[in-house]
Design an enzyme around this catalytic site. Sequence first.
Site, short mmCIF file in Angstrom:
data_model
loop_
_atom_site.label_atom_id
_atom_site.label_comp_id
_atom_site.label_asym_id
_atom_site.label_seq_id
_atom_site.Cartn_x
_atom_site.Cartn_y
_atom_site.Cartn_z
CG PHE A 196 -64.36 -58.31 10.02
CD1 PHE A 196 -64.65 -58.23 11.40
CD2 PHE A 196 -64.21 -57.13 9.29
CE1 PHE A 196 -64.79 -56.99 12.01
CE2 PHE A 196 -64.35 -55.91 9.90
CZ PHE A 196 -64.64 -55.81 11.26
CD GLN A 229 -8.32 -10.51 -9.76
OE1 GLN A 229 -9.29 -10.02 -10.26
NE2 GLN A 229 -7.59 -9.84 -8.91
CG HIS A 244 -54.29 -53.01 17.48
ND1 HIS A 244 -55.04 -52.95 16.33
CD2 HIS A 244 -54.18 -51.73 17.93
CE1 HIS A 244 -55.39 -51.69 16.09
NE2 HIS A 244 -54.87 -50.93 17.06
CB SER A 301 13.39 -8.39 -6.01
OG SER A 301 13.78 -9.75 -6.23
CG ASP A 356 -58.90 -53.34 17.15
OD1 ASP A 356 -58.91 -54.56 16.84
OD2 ASP A 356 -58.62 -52.44 16.34
N GLY A 395 -10.99 -12.35 -1.12
CA GLY A 395 -10.08 -12.64 0.00
C GLY A 395 -10.57 -11.93 1.25
N GLY A 454 1.14 -14.95 1.27
CA GLY A 454 1.21 -13.79 0.39
C GLY A 454 2.16 -12.76 0.98
CB CYS A 468 8.07 -17.26 -0.32
SG CYS A 468 7.96 -19.01 -0.09
N PRO A 494 -1.07 -17.22 -3.04
CG PRO A 494 1.23 -17.34 -2.64
CD PRO A 494 -0.07 -17.97 -2.27
CD1 TRP A 495 0.58 -13.23 -7.53
CD2 TRP A 495 2.52 -14.03 -8.28
NE1 TRP A 495 1.53 -12.28 -7.26
CE2 TRP A 495 2.75 -12.75 -7.72
CE3 TRP A 495 3.62 -14.72 -8.80
CZ2 TRP A 495 4.00 -12.15 -7.67
CZ3 TRP A 495 4.87 -14.12 -8.76
CH2 TRP A 495 5.05 -12.85 -8.20
P1 NAP Z 1 -0.35 -10.76 -2.18
O1 NAP Z 1 -0.51 -9.55 -3.02
O2 NAP Z 1 -0.26 -10.60 -0.73
O3 NAP Z 1 -1.56 -11.70 -2.57
C1 NAP Z 1 -1.71 -12.97 -2.00
C2 NAP Z 1 -3.16 -13.36 -2.07
O4 NAP Z 1 -3.90 -12.48 -1.23
C3 NAP Z 1 -3.77 -13.21 -3.45
O5 NAP Z 1 -4.68 -14.23 -3.65
C4 NAP Z 1 -4.45 -11.87 -3.36
O6 NAP Z 1 -5.51 -11.68 -4.27
C5 NAP Z 1 -4.97 -11.91 -1.95
N1 NAP Z 1 -5.31 -10.61 -1.39
C6 NAP Z 1 -4.93 -9.38 -1.79
N2 NAP Z 1 -5.49 -8.45 -1.00
C7 NAP Z 1 -6.22 -9.09 -0.08
C8 NAP Z 1 -7.04 -8.67 1.00
N3 NAP Z 1 -7.19 -7.41 1.32
N4 NAP Z 1 -7.64 -9.62 1.75
C9 NAP Z 1 -7.48 -10.91 1.46
N5 NAP Z 1 -6.75 -11.36 0.45
C10 NAP Z 1 -6.11 -10.45 -0.33
O7 NAP Z 1 0.90 -11.59 -2.59
P2 NAP Z 1 1.31 -12.09 -4.00
O8 NAP Z 1 1.77 -10.90 -4.76
O9 NAP Z 1 0.27 -12.95 -4.61
O10 NAP Z 1 2.50 -13.06 -3.64
C11 NAP Z 1 3.75 -12.58 -3.41
C12 NAP Z 1 4.06 -12.54 -1.95
O11 NAP Z 1 3.76 -13.78 -1.34
C13 NAP Z 1 5.51 -12.32 -1.73
O12 NAP Z 1 5.70 -11.39 -0.72
C14 NAP Z 1 6.03 -13.67 -1.26
O13 NAP Z 1 7.15 -13.61 -0.47
C15 NAP Z 1 4.86 -14.19 -0.54
N6 NAP Z 1 4.88 -15.63 -0.45
C16 NAP Z 1 5.17 -16.17 0.75
C17 NAP Z 1 5.23 -17.52 0.88
C18 NAP Z 1 5.54 -18.13 2.22
O14 NAP Z 1 5.36 -19.33 2.35
N7 NAP Z 1 5.96 -17.40 3.19
C19 NAP Z 1 5.01 -18.33 -0.21
C20 NAP Z 1 4.73 -17.74 -1.43
C21 NAP Z 1 4.65 -16.38 -1.53
P3 NAP Z 1 -5.26 -11.18 -5.77
O15 NAP Z 1 -5.25 -12.38 -6.55
O16 NAP Z 1 -6.38 -10.28 -6.11
O17 NAP Z 1 -3.95 -10.46 -5.77
#
Ligand code: NAP
Length: 927
Positions: free
Chosen positions: A106, A618, A123, A823, A159, A652, A668, A725, A590-591
């Site tokens: 003050f 899976q 202020h 196959s 103020d 998926g 796949g 594939c 895929p696997w």
């Molecule tokens: P897939 O049975 O089609 O499965 C592929 C993936 O999709 C897996 O993670 C699978 O989950 C998932 N999946 C299955 N059902 C689904 C649904 N309803 N909605 C969303 N996702 C679903 O194929 P995959 O047996 O793993 O792989 C083999 C095939 O992939 C062959 O035909 C091969 O030629 C093809 N491929 C293609 C390429 C290319 O670049 N063109 C490369 C590699 C492979 P889960 O784990 O539960 O099965």
Amino acid sequence: MEKLTTVHPLNNIAYEKLRVAIIGQSIFAVEVYKALVADGHTIAGVFTIPDKNGKVDPLAQLAEKDGVPLFKFKAWRQKGVAIPEVVEQYRQTKPDLNILPYCSQFIPMDIIEHPRLHSIIYHPSLLPRHRGASAINWTLLCGDKKAGFSIFWADDGLDTGDILMMRECFVKPDDNVDSLYNRFMFPEGIKAMRESVMLIAQGRAPRIKQPKEGATYDAMFQKKAVAEITSWDKSTLELHNWIRGCDHNPGAWCKINGQMVTFYGSSVWRRARPIKCRKVEIAGMKEPALVHSDGMILFANDGGMINIRSLELETGKMIKASKFGQEEEEEELIFTADEETIVESLKGIWKSILQTDTIEDETDFFKSGAGSMDVTRLVEEVKDKCGGLTLTTEDVYMGTTFQEFVRNCILKSRGGDTSDEVKYDPVNLRVNNMDVCFPHQLFINNEFVDSVSGRAYATINPSDESVICSIAKASKEDVDVAVHCAGEAFSHGEWGKMSARDRARLMYKLADLMEEHKEELATIESIDSGAVYTLALKTHIGMSIDAFRYFAGWCDKIQGQTIPISHARPNRNLSYTVKEPIGVCGIVTPWNYPLMMLAWKMSACLAAGNTVVLKPAQVTPLTALKFAELVVKAGFPPGVINILTGSGAEIGAALTGHPDIRKLGFTGSTEVGQEIMRCCAMSNLKKCSLELGGKSPLIIFADCDLDRAVKQASGAVFFNKGENCIAAGRIFVADSIHDEFVNRMIAEVGKMKIGDPLDRATAHGPQNHKAHFDKLLEYLEIGEKEGATLVYGGKRLDRKGLFLEPAIFTDVTDSMYVAQEESFGPIMVISKFDDMDVADVIHRANRTEFGLASGIFTKDINKAMHIADRLEAGTVFVNTYNKTDVAVPFGGFKQSGFGKDLGEEALHEWLKIKAVTVEYETCDFDY
Ligand code: NAP
């Protein structure tokens, strides 16, 4: 005394150089002092507060340094009467004008009125609103749209004096007391004080009466007790204004679990309610507060949400609100003496960059006015002054308050990066003569967590069908959480804000970490998928690393075009395109190449700037989870990459149908691809790219280099156990060399060592998983039943594990099942063709619904080119096979899908293009 005058350089108006008494304190007064000296005025005396706990006020420090008469009166008056000695000492300084830049005492009217030019005072409100102390607090507490300050002719302390100058600004939605002060009241206030003195020195200073209407006199708002939130029955804005109006002093608070908790950094939360959060009961609040990754959500009575960034606990400890209830998790760092020196240096650097003398733990680098140039300076100064400590710009963005910054720097100086720490419940194995370690839970928002449902499943080693470990099995709820986190990361997180080049740096770092861990990754891939270790090292992991590096390089090269269009005369137009990320993307893989399929898709997806939720197959989840650990180590912000292990039909499908995902990348089978496309269409018409099955033809002419053709054809079918594939699903061999080719092929395949995939000499490991193995046995049976001749292999090996001898079928006709269906295993399917009838073999090669890859072996380049032009496949190999490269687009035609992986084309799958058209007027400038 003769008046000294000079001319103002900007407006050429003469002004008197004054003797000014500064009555005030703090850095604000220091800056005003410096500005007045710069204008040539003399500081007749400085009257500031006594030292507090031995700490000298900055204004006193400056006066002392300059040898200016300095007084630190405890008070100017006693019982309302000016203290004569004080008044006398003041008079001795003979000022023309009193300046009260920030005065908490003050000052008696004898002093105010003493100088010939009287006194002016600063202020921090737009008078006549918020007279009294705590004016900035009240501006916010009352929800004023505008804030500002007044410089007025000092009065008796109420103020009410005449106004000399006022400056105003809009209150921003998340302003608090500190931000208003730092961004406006302080910098503009100093300039305005200087201008005011100049107007007085030029004899032009106005005296404008304060209006009566709108006048308020607000109480002092300093004590903690007044800032308690006693009722939650407030609207969103009322609650927000209360908290920010108390921020940082005195700090709005309430009791949580009996403890006083003070809230800072309030903002109105307009985003979706966080999904991944912990609930905290607060007495009287409509519903429990939500602690989430970005703070703590409080609920107002109108259903609105307020987000709180940081909290002060009763102990005085400041924490991120997101850590409430888990404070113990962030281990407090005990600094060594050397580290204390680093902290002091860091403080000095911050002070000099932010041009302030006070850096508190909660001082925020950016909110205190720093920009991107300052980040570079900060990084460079830290390197220079802290023993070469090298930060990235990312480190600065990741810890913007001084406390966080110090923590990050010290951790980094100790050799670890904060982002380096990743906690998870590890699976530890001793395998392949090395210790491997990987997570087994879902990866969401940079954390490893169990599924909401608590479910799990076992992943199996196909070499001996033993269980490797248990893996969390995600459910639809986990998908929702992961997608939400990915959405937050995209729209509100660091990822969306960082530059493309910084994004690239993270991707390069991830690739480097993958390289560092490549043996471990290859080992994990081998035990989980049966891949031969050496191949896993080179292809599964090697090409994954390449993909991340390749696409990291694209990050800062994603650019649009400028397009000339017809002008809407007399105006002119310009169109340009911008390539933008799509947002949250889903990926399902895929696997057969678990990590590589992830990397091919995810690297392009991230380079484009998207965030992602990925579901690996899976049966092969492990390398994706190990990869997730490296994602955290690389420093990716939370939510950018999320990985959910579980079933395709469940997870998926949930990703494919999710309304917040706008792009789904799938690799796949064709069958699942069709289901995915249907679901993408029906959910929200999301964009999808499908890399599906194949039945790729490989045509071997009599004029080929047969040695090479045999070796390459063997690889074309048996590479990665045929789980490839682009495997050559059908081999067409010219009839004139057929028998020799078959004999040589049998000899070639006979050389293949089948066995433990971790053995460096092994060329052929176990098939990926049991269901697939059984399908292959069935496929072989069908082939034989249809009349194809099994000339080699095709038997299950008499040993543990899913081992199948590579098989060779001859005498395959076009109508057979094995000639038409994939196959996906080590089964060669050979058919003859008439070497003279090129058109026929092209026709037969194309007579399939697939169109992924194809191959030709011939020394006749004209023939090769002719056929390459006509083959209906996404890839044609000439005199080679399987020669894929991350820079070359990869993907199929027809029912092998659409959309490319790899190469520049892959980027477009993950971008959307926006066209912007601008119209502007032409101007008649004379040249
Ligand atoms: P897939 O049975 O089609 O499965 C592929 C993936 O999709 C897996 O993670 C699978 O989950 C998932 N999946 C299955 N059902 C689904 C649904 N309803 N909605 C969303 N996702 C679903 O194929 P995959 O047996 O793993 O792989 C083999 C095939 O992939 C062959 O035909 C091969 O030629 C093809 N491929 C293609 C390429 C290319 O670049 N063109 C490369 C590699 C492979 P889960 O784990 O539960 O099965």
